[in-house]
Write an enzyme that holds these catalytic residues in place. Structure first.
Site, PDB file in Angstrom:
ATOM      1  N   PRO A  51      -5.330  -4.869   0.930  1.00  0.00           N
ATOM      2  CA  PRO A  51      -4.946  -6.008   1.778  1.00  0.00           C
ATOM      3  C   PRO A  51      -5.921  -6.288   2.925  1.00  0.00           C
ATOM      4  O   PRO A  51      -5.928  -7.385   3.468  1.00  0.00           O
ATOM      5  CB  PRO A  51      -3.565  -5.605   2.325  1.00  0.00           C
ATOM      6  CG  PRO A  51      -3.385  -4.174   2.037  1.00  0.00           C
ATOM      7  CD  PRO A  51      -4.310  -3.807   0.918  1.00  0.00           C
ATOM      8  N   ASP A 102      -7.809  -4.411  14.036  1.00  0.00           N
ATOM      9  CA  ASP A 102      -7.555  -2.984  13.816  1.00  0.00           C
ATOM     10  C   ASP A 102      -6.977  -2.818  12.420  1.00  0.00           C
ATOM     11  O   ASP A 102      -5.832  -2.413  12.236  1.00  0.00           O
ATOM     12  CB  ASP A 102      -6.576  -2.470  14.887  1.00  0.00           C
ATOM     13  CG  ASP A 102      -6.281  -0.991  14.729  1.00  0.00           C
ATOM     14  OD1 ASP A 102      -6.932  -0.346  13.894  1.00  0.00           O
ATOM     15  OD2 ASP A 102      -5.390  -0.495  15.440  1.00  0.00           O
ATOM     16  N   GLN A 162       0.837  -1.212   0.000  1.00  0.00           N
ATOM     17  CA  GLN A 162       0.000   0.000   0.000  1.00  0.00           C
ATOM     18  C   GLN A 162       0.867   1.255   0.000  1.00  0.00           C
ATOM     19  O   GLN A 162       2.077   1.189   0.243  1.00  0.00           O
ATOM     20  CB  GLN A 162      -0.890  -0.013   1.251  1.00  0.00           C
ATOM     21  CG  GLN A 162      -0.101  -0.206   2.537  1.00  0.00           C
ATOM     22  CD  GLN A 162      -0.872  -0.872   3.657  1.00  0.00           C
ATOM     23  OE1 GLN A 162      -2.058  -1.141   3.533  1.00  0.00           O
ATOM     24  NE2 GLN A 162      -0.219  -1.137   4.779  1.00  0.00           N
ATOM     25  N   ASP A 166      -9.380  -0.054   5.664  1.00  0.00           N
ATOM     26  CA  ASP A 166     -10.708  -0.121   5.045  1.00  0.00           C
ATOM     27  C   ASP A 166     -10.804  -1.338   4.118  1.00  0.00           C
ATOM     28  O   ASP A 166      -9.780  -1.875   3.691  1.00  0.00           O
ATOM     29  CB  ASP A 166     -10.953   1.180   4.270  1.00  0.00           C
ATOM     30  CG  ASP A 166     -10.871   2.375   5.215  1.00  0.00           C
ATOM     31  OD1 ASP A 166     -11.810   2.581   5.980  1.00  0.00           O
ATOM     32  OD2 ASP A 166      -9.826   3.054   5.207  1.00  0.00           O
ATOM     33  N   ASP A 199       0.315   1.190  13.967  1.00  0.00           N
ATOM     34  CA  ASP A 199       0.715   2.454  14.613  1.00  0.00           C
ATOM     35  C   ASP A 199       0.926   2.280  16.114  1.00  0.00           C
ATOM     36  O   ASP A 199       1.522   3.139  16.759  1.00  0.00           O
ATOM     37  CB  ASP A 199      -0.322   3.549  14.338  1.00  0.00           C
ATOM     38  CG  ASP A 199      -1.719   3.089  14.677  1.00  0.00           C
ATOM     39  OD1 ASP A 199      -2.047   3.012  15.872  1.00  0.00           O
ATOM     40  OD2 ASP A 199      -2.494   2.779  13.753  1.00  0.00           O
ATOM     41  N   HIS A 217      -8.804   4.317  19.322  1.00  0.00           N
ATOM     42  CA  HIS A 217      -8.021   3.299  20.036  1.00  0.00           C
ATOM     43  C   HIS A 217      -8.625   2.947  21.387  1.00  0.00           C
ATOM     44  O   HIS A 217      -8.613   1.786  21.790  1.00  0.00           O
ATOM     45  CB  HIS A 217      -6.565   3.764  20.167  1.00  0.00           C
ATOM     46  CG  HIS A 217      -5.876   3.815  18.832  1.00  0.00           C
ATOM     47  ND1 HIS A 217      -5.155   4.887  18.397  1.00  0.00           N
ATOM     48  CD2 HIS A 217      -5.849   2.897  17.821  1.00  0.00           C
ATOM     49  CE1 HIS A 217      -4.687   4.632  17.175  1.00  0.00           C
ATOM     50  NE2 HIS A 217      -5.095   3.447  16.812  1.00  0.00           N
ATOM     51  N   ASP A 226       0.907 -11.598   7.422  1.00  0.00           N
ATOM     52  CA  ASP A 226      -0.487 -11.391   7.028  1.00  0.00           C
ATOM     53  C   ASP A 226      -1.392 -11.963   8.135  1.00  0.00           C
ATOM     54  O   ASP A 226      -1.321 -13.159   8.442  1.00  0.00           O
ATOM     55  CB  ASP A 226      -0.720 -12.123   5.696  1.00  0.00           C
ATOM     56  CG  ASP A 226      -2.155 -11.991   5.214  1.00  0.00           C
ATOM     57  OD1 ASP A 226      -2.967 -11.316   5.886  1.00  0.00           O
ATOM     58  OD2 ASP A 226      -2.463 -12.575   4.157  1.00  0.00           O
ATOM     59  N   GLY A 227      -2.230 -11.115   8.705  1.00  0.00           N
ATOM     60  CA  GLY A 227      -3.101 -11.545   9.806  1.00  0.00           C
ATOM     61  C   GLY A 227      -4.022 -12.692   9.411  1.00  0.00           C
ATOM     62  O   GLY A 227      -4.368 -13.545  10.235  1.00  0.00           O
TER      63      GLY A 227
HETATM   64  N1  SPD Z   1     -10.956   4.882   7.355  1.00  0.00           N
HETATM   65  C1  SPD Z   1     -10.345   4.533   8.591  1.00  0.00           C
HETATM   66  C2  SPD Z   1     -10.391   3.107   8.888  1.00  0.00           C
HETATM   67  C3  SPD Z   1      -9.790   2.779  10.216  1.00  0.00           C
HETATM   68  C4  SPD Z   1      -8.667   1.910  10.034  1.00  0.00           C
HETATM   69  N2  SPD Z   1      -7.858   1.653  11.171  1.00  0.00           N
HETATM   70  C5  SPD Z   1      -7.106   2.752  11.630  1.00  0.00           C
HETATM   71  C6  SPD Z   1      -5.858   2.324  12.270  1.00  0.00           C
HETATM   72  C7  SPD Z   1      -5.624   3.010  13.548  1.00  0.00           C
HETATM   73  N3  SPD Z   1      -4.897   2.206  14.444  1.00  0.00           N
END
Ligand code: SPD
Length: 282
Positions: A161, A154, A31, A157, A86, A62, A136-137
């Protein structure tokens, strides 16, 4: 560099975020990962042109993805996070004393590296409870031998992937990778964006069919499309809205530092859905 970051989620309709400068940009094997300094929201990470988090509003996502799930389990020790590169979800989960081990399976090392460098306050990567696995999860979950108490999805969209993270087969694998009182939470996109509805429905139906208890809940994230975000919590044991769970949240909340959104009242209220949202998952 453009003066604005735009995420278009319906034709020419979208978000506009004022930029100061581009800090990082890399097309990885998976990506496009970018980090910008914004004029209002601190540093912001985008993946394939979609906002993942900003320093100013990341706490909502979070805290809600983590604490609803943690308190739904009687005492989670082993936690799996799929995605979450993150580090924000792991940071919240590791605030709980019961949690001894967090495995974070993030497919893209660049997300972790860029977060450590440009979003240093988000993750708690030095915490000895945390193990970061670059895999890969969807492949990882099929191989789990030692089941988890809590699994948190987490992901990004449902394009690219992360598409497989919205499929019933994946949730079936997660179910099998959980202990007998296991809990799962997952992010399920905006109820204001019609193109997401099929994914929202798919996950809702899968969790409803697989788990003893499941429910959708909502939170408010200014930099995500529509500003309203849905998540789901499913459990083999106590349901996320049971009085025992709310009591646990009330008793445990004071042991957690630096919360800015989640509290036991929010936990309860978040499961109240407006009729237009109920309509999507009917
Ligand atoms: N469009 C946002 C979708 C949320 C995806 N996860 C965000 C990662 C934050 N840890």
């Amino acid at each position: 560099m453009p003066l604005q970051f735009n995420e278009y989620y319906n034709g020419r309709t979208g978000l506009a975020i004022g930029l100061k400068k581009l800090l990082f940009s890399k097309q990885t094997d998976y990506q496009l990962v970018e980090v910008y300094e914004t004029d209002t929201w601190g540093n912001l990470m985008a993946i394939d042109g979609m906002v993942m988090l900003s320093e100013m509003d990341e706490f909502v996502y979070h805290e809600m993805l983590s604490h609803v799930g943690v308190f739904t389990h009687p005492s989670p020790e082993r936690v799996l996070i799929i995605g979450g590169g993150d580090g924000g979800t792991a940071r919240e989960v590791m605030k709980h004393a019961s949690v001894k081990q967090v495995d974070m399976v993030e497919i893209d090392k660049t997300v972790v590296d860029a977060s450590k460098e440009f979003l240093p306050e988000v993750g708690d990567f030095q915490n000895p409870k945390l193990t970061v696995i670059h895999e890969d999860g969807i492949a990882y979950i099929k191989k789990v031998k030692d089941p988890y108490d809590l699994i948190i999805i987490d992901g990004s969209d449902p394009v690219g992937p992360a598409e497989g993270l919205f499929e019933k087969d994946f949730y079936h694998q997660c179910y099998q990778a959980l202990n007998s009182d296991g809990v799962l939470t997952t992010q399920t996109e905006s109820p204001w964006v019609e193109s997401y509805f099929p994914s929202i429905r798919k996950v809702y139906k899968a969790l409803d069919e697989l788990f003893d208890h499941s429910g959708m809940y909502l939170c408010y994230i200014p930099l995500y499309p529509g500003g309203m975000w849905s998540m789901m919590c499913a459990s083999k044991g106590e349901g996320p809205m049971e009085s025992s769970v709310l009591k646990r949240a009330e008793e445990g909340i004071n042991t957690l530092n630096d919360l800015k959104y989640y509290n036991p009242e929010i936990h309860q209220a978040a499961f109240a859905l407006p009729d237009f949202v109920k309509e999507i998952i009917k």
